[in-house]
Design an enzyme around this catalytic site. Structure first.
Site, PDB file in Angstrom:
ATOM      1  N   ASN A  28     -11.936  -0.532  -5.337  1.00 62.20           N
ATOM      2  CA  ASN A  28     -11.954   0.676  -4.636  1.00 62.20           C
ATOM      3  C   ASN A  28     -12.881   1.477  -5.515  1.00 62.20           C
ATOM      4  O   ASN A  28     -12.480   1.984  -6.677  1.00 62.20           O
ATOM      5  CB  ASN A  28     -10.646   1.096  -4.266  1.00 62.20           C
ATOM      6  CG  ASN A  28      -9.867   0.064  -3.254  1.00 62.20           C
ATOM      7  OD1 ASN A  28     -10.621  -0.766  -2.919  1.00 62.20           O
ATOM      8  ND2 ASN A  28      -8.702   0.519  -2.969  1.00 62.20           N
ATOM      9  N   HIS A  41       0.953  -1.211   0.092  1.00 63.09           N
ATOM     10  CA  HIS A  41      -0.034  -0.038  -0.172  1.00 63.09           C
ATOM     11  C   HIS A  41       0.810   1.112  -0.035  1.00 63.09           C
ATOM     12  O   HIS A  41       0.767   2.189   0.796  1.00 63.09           O
ATOM     13  CB  HIS A  41      -0.905  -0.043   1.207  1.00 63.09           C
ATOM     14  CG  HIS A  41      -2.011   0.983   1.100  1.00 63.09           C
ATOM     15  ND1 HIS A  41      -3.408   0.338   1.300  1.00 63.09           N
ATOM     16  CD2 HIS A  41      -2.263   2.264   0.615  1.00 63.09           C
ATOM     17  CE1 HIS A  41      -4.366   1.285   1.042  1.00 63.09           C
ATOM     18  NE2 HIS A  41      -3.651   2.437   0.620  1.00 63.09           N
ATOM     19  N   TYR A  81     -14.614   5.310  -4.842  1.00 64.18           N
ATOM     20  CA  TYR A  81     -15.093   6.678  -4.266  1.00 64.18           C
ATOM     21  C   TYR A  81     -15.788   7.416  -5.043  1.00 64.18           C
ATOM     22  O   TYR A  81     -16.750   8.209  -4.355  1.00 64.18           O
ATOM     23  CB  TYR A  81     -13.580   7.399  -3.944  1.00 64.18           C
ATOM     24  CG  TYR A  81     -12.963   6.790  -2.778  1.00 64.18           C
ATOM     25  CD1 TYR A  81     -13.050   7.011  -1.316  1.00 64.18           C
ATOM     26  CD2 TYR A  81     -11.818   5.785  -3.027  1.00 64.18           C
ATOM     27  CE1 TYR A  81     -12.462   6.098  -0.385  1.00 64.18           C
ATOM     28  CE2 TYR A  81     -10.963   5.330  -2.206  1.00 64.18           C
ATOM     29  CZ  TYR A  81     -11.342   5.361  -0.968  1.00 64.18           C
ATOM     30  OH  TYR A  81     -10.970   4.974  -0.094  1.00 64.18           O
TER      31      TYR A  81
END
Length: 489
Positions: free
Chosen positions: A302, A122, A304
């Site tokens: 992921n 990450h 958003y």
């Protein structure tokens, strides 16, 4: 269960996610050495308020309390990342003290009945490897493979779910082309090389871990979007959406699932910087794309926000959401000329990002139909969350955060996942980002994404209303839960 409750599929996992540099702290304890984020956060203007991750949420020392908090919220699973610089400092020999921390964490999770979901990378590349070229050179893919196998040596008997990379778009184009994230470079060539070597490292690790243990659940996490044209009948607007989709989504999905880079985007980048594509061609050795296209058990999505783009500027352009520092940054889009973002009247988070839950449904449907289902890969939403200006209040001596907007965000996106599942998408879990307020990269500590508030002076944790709401949904295993389950516990 009430008639209005919408149950999630049997076995659906509810979790939360974090990342090592953002929460652990203990930056130089027990043998850990500098990552590129330790270095970048000390560059003038790179991070708002000159914040860094030296202490962060002090999770390194407080992980047992944090796991107890997860258990109280009812989490099925916890997605965390391992710090490369803690496990193999400077990319060198194994540091047993670093591995021991993750053994303790995983054992604590098991003791609490929480499934560990491990991410190997990450964004915290050892600075010593960056000094030798970072992800722009092939050596880093090999060092990443060595590091991953060291983690498996220690945790292979404790962890079933392994994710190689988190959001390689960010650790390539945002970092090596746009200069927004560490190491903060401004090169199209470096961006495409970094993307290739990240994916190569991913494929090598999947191949090696599968050879060791065919029962492991192996995957990668990509940040993906829905790119909508302002005018679907306008050729220029359609082309803007195509290029965003190609550079953000397909540049990674296509090699992973189809063993090739998208030809249209290769041509677009070549028209801007032919040398970048020549460098990519030279770096792509025989067998590389086959290695990248290793079969996967899981794809992490992921999400958003979506993108609303056109070929002409918006007379009233949206408020930009990039890092508010004095340091100059560039575009992370190699072929981004004449792409303009437009306002469409949706609510926005404190990051300036649109709140668009239905985009998550469409994204999951598209990725499932075009990529995952044909490959026999299942989907998980591995990050989804929002930053808002939370306010801590004390009511009857109890600390509370009434984050109404985040509660609505959480419920809206859980509903979007339920919509996708009901339409036939095999989506098996949802991880909220983030469990804790934390170091938010170039935003430092200025933005709070957590469902749990962290007082950075005292390290006190306060579950927000969104955490309580998530606990209620998890207990019901359904969205739109009946009022009887909404009473505080």
């Amino acid at each position: 269960m009430s008639d209005t409750a919408r149950p999630f599929p049997s076995g659906f996992l509810f979790g939360a996610a974090t990342a090592a540099y953002q929460i652990e702290g203990a930056a130089f304890e027990d043998g850990r050495t500098a990552s590129i984020w330790d270095t970048f956060s000390r560059e003038p203007g790179a991070v708002i308020n000159a914040d860094n991750g030296d202490v962060a949420c002090d999770h390194y020392h407080r992980f047992r309390d944090d796991v107890a908090l997860m258990k109280d919220l009812g989490l099925d699973t916890y997605r965390f990342s391992v710090s490369w610089t803690r496990v193999r400092p400077d990319g060198g020999a194994v540091n047993q003290k670093g591995l021991d921390f993750y053994k303790r964490l995983v054992d604590e999770l098991h003791g609490a009945g929480i499934l560990p979901w491990l991410t190997l990378y990450h964004w915290d590349l050892p600075q010593a490897l960056q000094d030798r070229g970072g992800w722009t050179v092939r050596e880093t893919s090999d060092r990443f493979t060595e590091y991953a196998l060291s983690v498996h040596d220690a945790l292979g008997d404790r962890v079933q779910n392994w994710t190689t990379l988190n959001e390689p778009w960010c650790s390539s184009f945002l970092s090596y082309t746009g200069g927004i994230h560490a190491p903060g470079h401004f090169s199209i060539t470096e961006g495409v090389l970094a993307a290739h070597h990240l994916l190569l490292g991913h494929g090598q690790v999947v191949r090696e871990l599968r050879a060791r243990d065919a029962s492991l659940d192996l995957g990668i996490t990509l940040n993906l979007t829905v790119a909508d044209p302002v005018d679907p009948s306008d050729a220029g607007d359609l082309d803007a959406a195509r290029r965003i989709d190609g550079q953000f989504n397909r540049w990674f999905l296509d090699p992973i699932f189809r063993g090739q880079y998208p030809a249209d985007i290769v041509a677009d980048i070549r028209a801007v910087d032919a040398g970048a594509i020549d460098a990519l061609d030279a770096a792509t050795l025989p067998g590389d794309l086959a290695t990248i296209a290793q079969p996967l058990q899981a794809l992490g999505v992921n999400y958003y926000h979506g993108e609303f783009v056109g070929a002409a500027p918006d007379p009233q352009p949206p408020v930009p959401g990039d890092a508010p520092t004095d340091r100059a940054t560039g575009s992370p889009w190699p072929a981004g000329a004449d792409i303009h973002w437009h306002e469409r009247g949706l609510p926005r988070t404190n990051m300036g990002w649109e709140v668009q839950p239905e985009g998550l449904t469409r994204l999951l449907q598209r990725v499932w139909t075009e990529y995952a289902q044909p490959a026999g890969t299942v989907l998980y939403v591995t990050e989804n969350g929002a930053a808002y200006d939370d306010e801590l209040v004390v009511e009857d001596g109890v600390r509370r955060v009434h984050d109404t907007e985040r509660v609505a965000f959480l419920r809206g996106h859980l509903g979007a996942v339920a919509d996708a599942a009901e339409s036939g998408v095999d989506v098996r879990g949802y991880f909220y980002w983030s469990l804790l307020d934390n170091f938010e990269w170039a935003w430092g500590y200025a933005k709070r994404f957590g469902i749990v508030r962290v007082d950075y002076d005292t390290q006190e944790r306060t579950p927000k209303d969104s955490a309580l709401e998530y606990r209620r949904v998890i207990a019901a295993r359904a969205i739109d839960v009946p009022s009887a389950l909404l009473a505080p516990r």
